[in-house]
Design a protein around this motif. Structure first.
Motif, mmCIF file in Angstrom:
data_model
loop_
_atom_site.group_PDB
_atom_site.id
_atom_site.type_symbol
_atom_site.label_atom_id
_atom_site.label_comp_id
_atom_site.label_asym_id
_atom_site.label_seq_id
_atom_site.Cartn_x
_atom_site.Cartn_y
_atom_site.Cartn_z
ATOM 1 N N ILE A 73 -5.018 2.066 -3.859
ATOM 2 C CA ILE A 73 -3.857 1.242 -4.209
ATOM 3 C C ILE A 73 -4.290 -0.203 -4.429
ATOM 4 O O ILE A 73 -3.864 -0.860 -5.396
ATOM 5 C CB ILE A 73 -2.785 1.342 -3.111
ATOM 6 N N ALA A 74 -5.145 -0.706 -3.543
ATOM 7 C CA ALA A 74 -5.613 -2.096 -3.680
ATOM 8 C C ALA A 74 -6.384 -2.275 -4.982
ATOM 9 O O ALA A 74 -6.218 -3.287 -5.685
ATOM 10 C CB ALA A 74 -6.483 -2.474 -2.491
ATOM 11 N N ARG A 76 -6.080 -0.421 -7.701
ATOM 12 C CA ARG A 76 -5.144 -0.246 -8.828
ATOM 13 C C ARG A 76 -4.366 -1.531 -9.092
ATOM 14 O O ARG A 76 -4.114 -1.891 -10.252
ATOM 15 C CB ARG A 76 -4.178 0.906 -8.539
ATOM 16 N N GLU A 77 -4.000 -2.218 -8.046
ATOM 17 C CA GLU A 77 -3.236 -3.454 -8.211
ATOM 18 C C GLU A 77 -4.062 -4.548 -8.878
ATOM 19 O O GLU A 77 -3.498 -5.464 -9.486
ATOM 20 C CB GLU A 77 -2.720 -3.916 -6.851
ATOM 21 N N ARG A 78 -5.381 -4.451 -8.783
ATOM 22 C CA ARG A 78 -6.246 -5.457 -9.399
ATOM 23 C C ARG A 78 -6.637 -5.090 -10.835
ATOM 24 O O ARG A 78 -7.211 -5.926 -11.541
ATOM 25 C CB ARG A 78 -7.533 -5.631 -8.566
#
Length: 207
Positions: A73-74, A76-78
């Motif tokens: 998730i981390a 993907r957010e970047r």
């Protein structure tokens, strides 16, 4: 004053010990006594949080799934949107993202090794099947989301996601399992190269 113990922190510490022990010696070696020795705690402290080997194994697997999900998730957010990226950059971004599932360093090697051990154990223990299924289906879901993002760009030839998502997931699983079972046969650089080659085929622009 007695020292205040953070329960979540202590559980995470015990989970790390379970993962190290299982990766090094296999799941049969995971006992309350062995985990206490590995974690540097007394057995009473371990029993305070986990009353059986089964509870330890489930918590360790749950922790592995959750930690991997949080990292994904981390990442993907970047990641930037695929819409305007050149194909080569999309492949690079996705290869880095999906490589979270491959044993390319010690942390991931331990996690994937434990996953393999856990999936084998779940074949004989139905009480572990829910977490085993979640782990396996999670890879397919991840692959499906990557292909859905591909389709939204409108830049690539149509494909059948019901076939290609399991195919990409199977490639990731195969690379991960080979790399932990036979690391000399499937070194990290080869795993990444194979993944990038497959992604390059998927993200080849129309015409």
């Amino acid at each position: 004053m007695p020292k205040v113990v953070d329960g979540d922190e202590r559980r995470a510490h015990i989970a790390d010990a379970v993962l190290r022990l299982a990766a090094r010696d296999g799941l049969p070696a995971v006992s309350l006594r062995a985990v206490a020795a590995e974690s540097g705690l007394n057995i009473g402290s371990v029993r305070h949080y986990f009353d059986s080997q089964h509870a330890l194994l489930r918590f360790a697997m749950r922790t592995t799934i959750d930690r991997t999900s949080e990292r994904l998730i981390a990442r993907r957010e970047r990641m930037p949107s695929m819409t305007d990226l050149p194909s080569a950059e999309i492949v690079g971004q996705l290869a880095e993202f999906l490589s979270e599932l491959l044993p390319l360093d010690e942390r991931r090697r331990v996690e994937v090794t434990v996953l393999v051990e856990f999936l084998l154990a779940a074949r004989a223990d139905p009480s572990l099947d829910d977490l085993a299924r979640e782990a396996v289906e999670g890879t397919v879901t991840l692959a499906r989301r990557a292909l859905d993002a591909r389709a939204r760009t409108g830049r690539f030839a149509p494909l059948d996601p019901d076939v290609e998502a399991p195919r990409l997931a199977a490639l990731l699983d195969g690379l991960a399992f080979r790399a932990v079972l036979q690391p000399d046969v499937a070194p990290p650089e080869e795993c990444v190269a194979v993944l990038r080659a497959h992604l390059a085929e998927l993200f080849r622009e129309k015409g």
